[in-house]
Design a protein around this motif. Sequence first.
Motif, PDB file in Angstrom:
ATOM      1  N   THR A 171       0.828  -1.206   0.000  1.00  0.00           N
ATOM      2  CA  THR A 171       0.000   0.000   0.000  1.00  0.00           C
ATOM      3  C   THR A 171       0.859   1.251   0.000  1.00  0.00           C
ATOM      4  N   LEU A 172       1.874   1.283   0.845  1.00  0.00           N
ATOM      5  CA  LEU A 172       2.765   2.445   0.917  1.00  0.00           C
ATOM      6  C   LEU A 172       3.530   2.644  -0.394  1.00  0.00           C
ATOM      7  N   ASP A 173       3.962   1.547  -1.006  1.00  0.00           N
ATOM      8  CA  ASP A 173       4.647   1.647  -2.295  1.00  0.00           C
ATOM      9  C   ASP A 173       3.761   2.333  -3.327  1.00  0.00           C
ATOM     10  N   SER A 174       2.475   1.985  -3.328  1.00  0.00           N
ATOM     11  CA  SER A 174       1.562   2.559  -4.310  1.00  0.00           C
ATOM     12  C   SER A 174       1.347   4.048  -4.059  1.00  0.00           C
ATOM     13  N   VAL A 175       1.316   4.461  -2.792  1.00  0.00           N
ATOM     14  CA  VAL A 175       1.140   5.879  -2.485  1.00  0.00           C
ATOM     15  C   VAL A 175       2.378   6.673  -2.882  1.00  0.00           C
ATOM     16  N   TRP A 176       3.551   6.124  -2.601  1.00  0.00           N
ATOM     17  CA  TRP A 176       4.785   6.811  -2.944  1.00  0.00           C
ATOM     18  C   TRP A 176       4.971   6.919  -4.450  1.00  0.00           C
ATOM     19  N   ALA A 177       4.295   6.071  -5.214  1.00  0.00           N
ATOM     20  CA  ALA A 177       4.386   6.129  -6.684  1.00  0.00           C
ATOM     21  C   ALA A 177       3.385   7.107  -7.281  1.00  0.00           C
ATOM     22  N   SER A 178       2.651   7.838  -6.444  1.00  0.00           N
ATOM     23  CA  SER A 178       1.642   8.768  -6.940  1.00  0.00           C
ATOM     24  C   SER A 178       2.273   9.845  -7.811  1.00  0.00           C
ATOM     25  N   SER A 179       1.570  10.221  -8.871  1.00  0.00           N
ATOM     26  CA  SER A 179       2.057  11.285  -9.756  1.00  0.00           C
ATOM     27  C   SER A 179       1.905  12.652  -9.101  1.00  0.00           C
ATOM     28  N   TYR A 180       1.060  12.742  -8.102  1.00  0.00           N
ATOM     29  CA  TYR A 180       0.890  13.991  -7.355  1.00  0.00           C
ATOM     30  C   TYR A 180       1.813  13.941  -6.149  1.00  0.00           C
ATOM     31  N   ARG A 181       2.731  14.892  -6.057  1.00  0.00           N
ATOM     32  CA  ARG A 181       3.810  14.765  -5.090  1.00  0.00           C
ATOM     33  C   ARG A 181       3.652  15.593  -3.828  1.00  0.00           C
ATOM     34  N   TYR A 199       3.529  -7.122  13.120  1.00  0.00           N
ATOM     35  CA  TYR A 199       4.702  -6.298  12.849  1.00  0.00           C
ATOM     36  C   TYR A 199       4.394  -5.104  11.950  1.00  0.00           C
ATOM     37  N   THR A 200       3.158  -4.652  11.959  1.00  0.00           N
ATOM     38  CA  THR A 200       2.784  -3.524  11.103  1.00  0.00           C
ATOM     39  C   THR A 200       3.655  -2.304  11.364  1.00  0.00           C
ATOM     40  N   GLU A 201       3.812  -1.949  12.624  1.00  0.00           N
ATOM     41  CA  GLU A 201       4.566  -0.740  12.966  1.00  0.00           C
ATOM     42  C   GLU A 201       6.018  -0.837  12.505  1.00  0.00           C
ATOM     43  N   GLN A 202       6.638  -1.998  12.730  1.00  0.00           N
ATOM     44  CA  GLN A 202       8.034  -2.164  12.339  1.00  0.00           C
ATOM     45  C   GLN A 202       8.203  -2.094  10.831  1.00  0.00           C
ATOM     46  N   ILE A 203       7.265  -2.663  10.097  1.00  0.00           N
ATOM     47  CA  ILE A 203       7.343  -2.645   8.632  1.00  0.00           C
ATOM     48  C   ILE A 203       7.225  -1.216   8.111  1.00  0.00           C
ATOM     49  N   VAL A 204       6.309  -0.441   8.693  1.00  0.00           N
ATOM     50  CA  VAL A 204       6.155   0.956   8.280  1.00  0.00           C
ATOM     51  C   VAL A 204       7.427   1.726   8.567  1.00  0.00           C
ATOM     52  N   ARG A 205       8.003   1.518   9.735  1.00  0.00           N
ATOM     53  CA  ARG A 205       9.241   2.217  10.111  1.00  0.00           C
ATOM     54  C   ARG A 205      10.359   1.905   9.128  1.00  0.00           C
ATOM     55  N   GLU A 206      10.532   0.643   8.801  1.00  0.00           N
ATOM     56  CA  GLU A 206      11.593   0.256   7.880  1.00  0.00           C
ATOM     57  C   GLU A 206      11.326   0.787   6.477  1.00  0.00           C
ATOM     58  N   HIS A 207      10.082   0.802   6.090  1.00  0.00           N
ATOM     59  CA  HIS A 207       9.740   1.299   4.756  1.00  0.00           C
ATOM     60  C   HIS A 207      10.083   2.774   4.619  1.00  0.00           C
ATOM     61  N   VAL A 208       9.786   3.569   5.637  1.00  0.00           N
ATOM     62  CA  VAL A 208      10.079   4.993   5.592  1.00  0.00           C
ATOM     63  C   VAL A 208      11.581   5.238   5.563  1.00  0.00           C
ATOM     64  N   THR A 233       6.201  11.075   5.440  1.00  0.00           N
ATOM     65  CA  THR A 233       5.453   9.969   6.054  1.00  0.00           C
ATOM     66  C   THR A 233       5.568  10.063   7.571  1.00  0.00           C
ATOM     67  N   ILE A 234       4.424   9.956   8.240  1.00  0.00           N
ATOM     68  CA  ILE A 234       4.379   9.961   9.699  1.00  0.00           C
ATOM     69  C   ILE A 234       3.750   8.653  10.156  1.00  0.00           C
ATOM     70  N   SER A 235       4.284   8.078  11.212  1.00  0.00           N
ATOM     71  CA  SER A 235       3.660   6.898  11.808  1.00  0.00           C
ATOM     72  C   SER A 235       3.144   7.265  13.191  1.00  0.00           C
ATOM     73  N   ILE A 236       1.896   6.948  13.437  1.00  0.00           N
ATOM     74  CA  ILE A 236       1.261   7.208  14.727  1.00  0.00           C
ATOM     75  C   ILE A 236       0.853   5.870  15.332  1.00  0.00           C
ATOM     76  N   VAL A 237       1.077   5.700  16.607  1.00  0.00           N
ATOM     77  CA  VAL A 237       0.693   4.477  17.299  1.00  0.00           C
ATOM     78  C   VAL A 237      -0.357   4.819  18.348  1.00  0.00           C
ATOM     79  N   GLN A 238      -1.445   4.072  18.359  1.00  0.00           N
ATOM     80  CA  GLN A 238      -2.479   4.270  19.368  1.00  0.00           C
ATOM     81  C   GLN A 238      -3.022   2.907  19.788  1.00  0.00           C
TER      82      GLN A 238
END
Length: 266
Positions: free
Chosen positions: A70-80, A94-103, A149-154
Motif C-alpha cells: 500500500t505504501l509503495d503505491s502511495v509513494w508512486a503517486s504522480s501527485y507529489r 509487525y505492522t509498525e516495524q514494517i512501516v518504520r523500515e519502509h520509511v 510519512t508519519i507513523s502514529i501508534v495508538q
Amino acid sequence: MLHILFYVLLAVNVINLLHLGLYINGANIYDIKSFRKASKRPMFNPDKSTVPLVSVVIPAHNEALVIRRTLDSVWASSYRNIEVIVVDDGSSDYTEQIVREHVKQQPTTTTKSYFGRTSHRVIQINGRFENRQSLIRRYLRVPTDRVRTISIVQSNGGKASAMNNAIRNHIRGEFVMCLDADSMLHPQAIKRALIYLQDAEVIGVAANVRIMESKSFIGIAQRFEHLIAYRSKKFYSVTNSEFIIGGVASTYRVSALKEVNLYDMD
C-alpha cells in the motif's frame, strides 16, 4: 395463507428485478455522460495552478502482510505534494516495524524522532507504549520530493478513531484521503480527485474502486457483490440520490469534516 405468502414473495422479486433493471440502465447512462464530460473537464495541472497539500491517512490494524504494498503505491503517486499518515491502531503483529523500515528506505533530507502525547501518562509494556488516550508519533522523515510519512501508534479504537486522531492532531493538508491499508492507489488517483475538488461546492469525492483478482470462492463472490454495489451507486448518482461515499481512497475537504465533527464514532 400459502397464497398470501406466494404473492408477497412475488411482489418482493418483482421489486428486486425492477431495482436491478434500474441499476443496469442507470449505470450505463452514467458511463455515457461521464465519457462525454471527460473530454470537456479541465485537467488539474500543478504547473499552472496552486498545488494544495493532500493528507493520505492509512488506518492499519494487523496489516503486516499488505501495508508495504500500500505504501509503495502511495509513494508512486504522480501527485507529489502529499503527506502520508499511517495510524497503527493497536496492531499485535509487525505492522509498525514494517512501516518504520519502509520509511527509512525512502530518500530524505531531514529526519526527526520524537514523541507527541496528550496529558495522560504513557507507560511502556513489553517494549510497546500503551495509553488508551495518547498518541505517540514515532518518527518523521521528509523526502526530497515533498512527500512526508508519519507513523502514529495508538491503542485499538477502530477505524473511525484512527481517522479522527490523525485529522484532529496531525494532518496539515487542505484535503484528506482515507486509504485502506490493504488497497493499492492508482498513480493518478489523487490528481483526478483534485479535478473535482476544484469546484468549491464539492466536499467529497468517491474513488473508482476495483477488486483485485482472486480465484477463490470468496474472491469471486466479492467481485460479484462489488460489481452490483458500484453499478447501483452510478444509478444513485444519475438520480442525484447518492448518500454514501465509500471508504477506500475517498477524498474530502478537511474543513467540511471538521464542521461535522469528523467521523461518527458509533
